[in-house]
Scaffold this active site. Structure first.
Site, short mmCIF file in Angstrom:
data_model
loop_
_atom_site.label_atom_id
_atom_site.label_comp_id
_atom_site.label_asym_id
_atom_site.label_seq_id
_atom_site.Cartn_x
_atom_site.Cartn_y
_atom_site.Cartn_z
N SER A 127 0.84 -1.31 -0.04
CA SER A 127 0.10 -0.17 0.05
C SER A 127 0.81 1.25 -0.01
O SER A 127 1.76 1.28 -0.72
CB SER A 127 -1.02 -0.11 1.30
OG SER A 127 -1.89 0.92 1.10
N ASP A 270 -1.74 6.53 -4.10
CA ASP A 270 -0.66 5.92 -3.58
C ASP A 270 -0.21 4.49 -4.30
O ASP A 270 -0.98 4.46 -5.37
CB ASP A 270 -0.96 5.49 -1.82
CG ASP A 270 -2.07 4.34 -2.12
OD1 ASP A 270 -2.96 4.11 -2.75
OD2 ASP A 270 -2.08 3.58 -0.99
N ASP A 272 -0.77 1.57 -4.33
CA ASP A 272 -1.74 0.44 -4.69
C ASP A 272 -3.29 1.14 -5.00
O ASP A 272 -4.06 0.27 -5.28
CB ASP A 272 -1.77 -0.88 -3.75
CG ASP A 272 -2.48 -0.42 -2.45
OD1 ASP A 272 -2.44 0.65 -2.07
OD2 ASP A 272 -3.33 -1.28 -1.97
N ASP A 274 -5.45 2.80 -3.88
CA ASP A 274 -6.64 2.99 -3.07
C ASP A 274 -6.93 4.34 -2.35
O ASP A 274 -8.11 4.45 -2.00
CB ASP A 274 -7.10 1.82 -2.12
CG ASP A 274 -5.90 1.55 -1.01
OD1 ASP A 274 -4.75 2.30 -1.36
OD2 ASP A 274 -5.89 0.67 -0.22
MG MG Z 1 -3.08 1.76 -0.37
#
Ligand code: MG
Length: 479
Positions: A127, A270, A272, A274
């Site tokens: 993340s 970020d 990843d 989300d």
């Molecule tokens: Mg993330």
């Protein structure tokens, strides 16, 4: 506004794990939660550790669902291919048929689990954590992260002998290159998203994907929304040129880009994808809390209903919800806690103040491309600048502090604080949250799940009031 940082993975099981230190394998350098395992590459996190967790997850998922297919995808980290191969081999070893969706956002992996009617999914990503970290996130058959109960059941497998398939029953391996395209189609099909209206505005959008997985979806999304794209860090090589968390303090390059090209808005995600953070048209990072506040302002206009967020999210969201006559409900910190509460309450929109927006029309997962589409729709509808909208919404000051965790139970301190500070609202779901809604103040105190510290966060109309609240909470803690 100060940047707001909210830890979004609730990590509750580390002490449980430490019981197995040395017996199964060493987890002392790992952070283990119900919905994932995280560590520094080469220290706690090795291919052996990843394989063990992936095998347990695969066996658990196949057993619980009676299905064999497991989706796997990753962000752009340098260690990603190595860990993806280790996890893939382990999944095949327990008889799971692996579908590899490649370098994609985590929400894309979650959607693929639903679309392919899989037993579950694994996202290989740490993340927003720095480059030296990596992790596995465990996704259930509904495309949501594992919750506490599911996590417990999976752990019981990990503790025991994991049942392996013999040579006749090994799982297969295939790839799926269409997951991002399906994700885009789901976003563009949001019923109240007026693609032609957004396209007509020809928004100039500055974008910073931090060389994470965002480069696989954002340019295509913005192109279909008719935007003029001015981008940095679209490469998907995982060589993050800045701290990857999209908090205001890390967005200096994007702020300059917005000013230099005269963008209508700046978007940062970020690795990843989300979480989405915004830079206003004046070239100033807004702080992550405005992402969910702006998305909620738009969605409530089209879909009156309940809003859900976590206990550490800004009061901005109360203001936005109440302006539309909507109810706001708060769940413990952690994406899965918010998503499950949204499911229970049939919420219209929800998410976290760290830039994680959850729109059930697409799925019950934090999704940065969804958030971006909602913000652009808001700009198209209001016909004025993002800075003008933000100044109408107003803002608060947040102050945060970490203090060493006292040795004894915190319950007595919670009782003392609740009594001493006389807050009209007391919430004990996750630590202690005290609120004075009439005065626009609240404070939240919660022990960290991963470090021997207590986090104190307070918000008020001005920084002095917020600091005083933090001090009052700190002083009431036992030594
Ligand atoms: Mg993330």
């Amino acid at each position: 506004m100060h940047p707001i940082y909210i830890r979004h993975s609730t990590i509750r099981s580390i002490r449980v794990w430490q019981r197995y230190e040395g017996s199964v394998f060493d987890t002392s350098n790992l952070m283990v939660s119900v919905s994932g395992v995280r560590g520094r590459v080469g220290e706690g996190l090795t291919p052996e550790v990843i394989a063990r967790f992936a095998a347990a997850f695969g066996a658990f998922s196949v057993r619980e669902t009676g299905r064999r297919r497991v989706v796997i995808g990753r962000d752009s980290r340098v260690s990603g291919p190595m860990f993806l191969r280790a996890a893939t081999a382990a999944l095949q070893s327990v008889g799971a048929d692996v579908v590899d969706v490649g370098v994609v956002p985590t929400p894309t992996v979650q959607l693929a689990v639903e679309d392919l009617e899989a037993a579950g999914g694994l996202a290989v990503t740490a993340s927003h954590n720095p480059i030296e970290w990596n992790a596995l996130k465990f996704i259930g058959p509904d495309g949501m992260f594992l919750d506490a109960e599911q996590g417990q059941r999976m752990r019981s497998l990990l503790e025991s002998e994991i049942p392996r398939a013999d040579w006749r029953a090994l799982g297969s391996y295939s790839t799926d290159d269409e997951a991002v395209e399906r994700h885009l189609e789901r976003i563009l099909a949001i019923p109240f998203l007026d693609v032609e209206r957004i396209r007509a505005r020809r928004f100039r959008v500055a974008l910073d994907c931090v060389r994470g997985a965002g480069g696989t979806i954002f340019p295509a999304l913005l192109d279909r929304l008719g935007c003029v794209l001015e981008a940095i860090n679209l490469e998907t090589d995982g060589l993050f040129p800045r701290e990857p968390e999209p908090v205001a303090a890390n967005l200096g390059d994007l702020e300059r880009l917005v000013r230099n090209v005269g963008a209508d808005v700046g978007l940062a995600t970020d690795p990843d994808v989300d979480r989405l953070s915004l830079v206003g048209n004046g070239g100033r990072a807004l702080g992550e809390d405005y992402t969910l506040a702006l998305a909620t302002r738009l969605v409530l206009r089209h879909r009156p209903g309940t809003v859900v967020t976590n206990l550490s999210t800004s009061r901005l969201l109360d203001d936005v919800a109440h302006a539309s006559g909507a109810r706001l409900d708060r769940a413990p910190v952690g994406e899965i806690n918010v998503a499950r509460r949204m499911q229970e309450l049939d919420a219209t929109i929800g998410g976290e103040g760290n830039g994680g927006v959850i729109l059930p029309d697409v799925h019950l997962a934090r999704d940065a491309p969804v958030a971006a589409a909602l913000v652009l729709q808001l700009l198209a509808e209001e016909g004025r600048s993002i800075d003008a909208i933000v100044s109408e919404i107003g803002g608060y000051e947040i102050v945060k502090e970490k203090v060493p965790r006292p040795s004894g139970s915190l319950d007595a301190a919670y009782d003392l604080l609740a009594e001493r500070l006389g807050a009209p609202e007391i919430d004990r779901q996750d630590g202690l949250r005290l609120a004075w809604p009439e005065e626009g103040r609240w404070a939240h105190l919660r022990p960290s799940g991963t470090e021997p510290i207590v986090r104190i966060i307070a918000e008020a109309p001005n920084a002095e009031q917020a600091s005083r609240l933090v001090a009052a909470l700190r002083e009431a803690l036992p030594a």
